[in-house]
Scaffold this active site. Sequence first.
Site, PDB file in Angstrom:
ATOM      1  N   THR A  75       0.834  -1.201   0.000  1.00 26.38           N
ATOM      2  CA  THR A  75       0.000   0.000   0.000  1.00 26.38           C
ATOM      3  C   THR A  75       0.866   1.248   0.000  1.00 26.38           C
ATOM      4  OG1 THR A  75      -1.772  -1.146   1.168  1.00 26.38           O
ATOM      5  CG2 THR A  75      -1.802   1.253   1.228  1.00 26.38           C
ATOM      6  N   LEU A 159      -7.402   0.234   7.431  1.00 26.74           N
ATOM      7  CA  LEU A 159      -6.763  -0.474   8.544  1.00 26.74           C
ATOM      8  C   LEU A 159      -7.115   0.158   9.878  1.00 26.74           C
ATOM      9  CD1 LEU A 159      -3.234  -1.154   7.021  1.00 26.74           C
ATOM     10  CD2 LEU A 159      -5.228  -2.660   7.070  1.00 26.74           C
ATOM     11  N   THR A 233       2.050  -0.596  13.554  1.00 27.80           N
ATOM     12  CA  THR A 233       2.077  -1.579  12.466  1.00 27.80           C
ATOM     13  C   THR A 233       2.129  -0.873  11.113  1.00 27.80           C
ATOM     14  OG1 THR A 233      -0.349  -1.653  12.490  1.00 27.80           O
ATOM     15  CG2 THR A 233       0.821  -3.335  13.776  1.00 27.80           C
ATOM     16  N   ARG A 235       4.577   2.343   9.697  1.00 28.53           N
ATOM     17  CA  ARG A 235       5.929   2.567   9.213  1.00 28.53           C
ATOM     18  C   ARG A 235       6.818   2.922  10.401  1.00 28.53           C
ATOM     19  NH1 ARG A 235       4.727   0.178   5.362  1.00 28.53           N
ATOM     20  NH2 ARG A 235       4.828   0.760   3.145  1.00 28.53           N
ATOM     21  N   ASP A 259       5.735  -3.570  14.880  1.00 26.21           N
ATOM     22  CA  ASP A 259       5.902  -4.551  13.808  1.00 26.21           C
ATOM     23  C   ASP A 259       6.766  -3.983  12.694  1.00 26.21           C
ATOM     24  OD1 ASP A 259       5.298  -7.118  12.584  1.00 26.21           O
ATOM     25  OD2 ASP A 259       4.055  -5.994  11.158  1.00 26.21           O
ATOM     26  N   GLU A 264      14.636  -1.686   7.411  1.00 26.20           N
ATOM     27  CA  GLU A 264      14.252  -3.104   7.398  1.00 26.20           C
ATOM     28  C   GLU A 264      14.941  -3.813   6.238  1.00 26.20           C
ATOM     29  OE1 GLU A 264       9.770  -2.399   9.245  1.00 26.20           O
ATOM     30  OE2 GLU A 264      10.023  -2.779   7.106  1.00 26.20           O
ATOM     31  N   HIS A 285       7.951  -7.184  10.902  1.00 28.39           N
ATOM     32  CA  HIS A 285       7.082  -6.705   9.820  1.00 28.39           C
ATOM     33  C   HIS A 285       6.262  -7.848   9.213  1.00 28.39           C
ATOM     34  CE1 HIS A 285       6.688  -3.171   6.796  1.00 28.39           C
ATOM     35  NE2 HIS A 285       5.555  -3.857   6.864  1.00 28.39           N
TER      36      HIS A 285
END
Length: 315
Positions: A75, A159, A233, A235, A259, A264, A285
């Site tokens: 997304t 979300l 959850t 960024r 998360d 990353e 993640h």
Amino acid sequence: MRYNLVFLDAATLGDADLSTLQQADCHLTLHDFTAATDIVGRLQHADIAIVNKCVLDAAILQQLPRLKAIMIAATGTDNVDLIAAAKSGIVVKNVRNYAETAVPQQVFALLLALTNQLIGYHQAVSSGQWAKSNSFCLLNYPIMELADKTMVVVGYGALGQATARLAEAFGMKVLVSERPDAATARPGRTLLRDAFAAADVVSLHCPLTPDTRHLLNAERLSWLKSGAIIINTARGALIDPPALIDALQHGRLKAAGLDVLAQEPPTAHDALINCQLPNLLITPHTGWASAEARARMVSKIADNITEFLASRLDH
């Protein structure tokens, strides 16, 4: 015309079935992962690029005159220079609403693990503390009920809305925060500072933009009442790591469940991982990555490709 489709980091979708990405009049090439130095070479003859986390910045896009479309397997679009793509006439499509059940489930997995002290109690059992107890149960760690607590949702897209519904099912009161820079609140929203002052739990669901980077900094964390819990959850860069660590270490926050991290995969010296705080829970993640969500992701990427190809036929 035959189109070349190149997926630069297909392995990020794990064992998801990618066969639907292969479409008529197209040749699909899958690369597990692609280093930054190999992106231009691998996309030199591509008409459509599929990327999850590979960065396509202006300098890279300028070297890809054949590229016509970018399909983002996510997304968030912060890994693609949207302005440069538009200037080059490159269509960019992302995927929405594929993880609207998986991510809220992860929010509550983190939240329940923290409020019910699951890790601490599991470790107590494994180390033999329960077996040595004089009581039938252990009460070493305080458990917090969610009912009647206030959750502040920051970012009220699909979300955020799904997370709010779960919170209400637990008997929580939900406040939807207004944008950080807002001077007045729209109906149904609460100014960020006022929302934070009432929050027992803050759940982040907003995109990463220049305005939201380090949204949770030392100043805004100080707006939270003592004992609040942060769940992220969205960024990693929405949170300033030193400020979060300081608030956790000094008891201004009860706990945090993350998360996502700013980098990353993280480096071996990542501050949040290395601080080893018992009230900080980090997962790699995985909130988006249920088997069902990844299948929906692939299906939506395929739909985006089909839609793009159909638009080309209309010209």
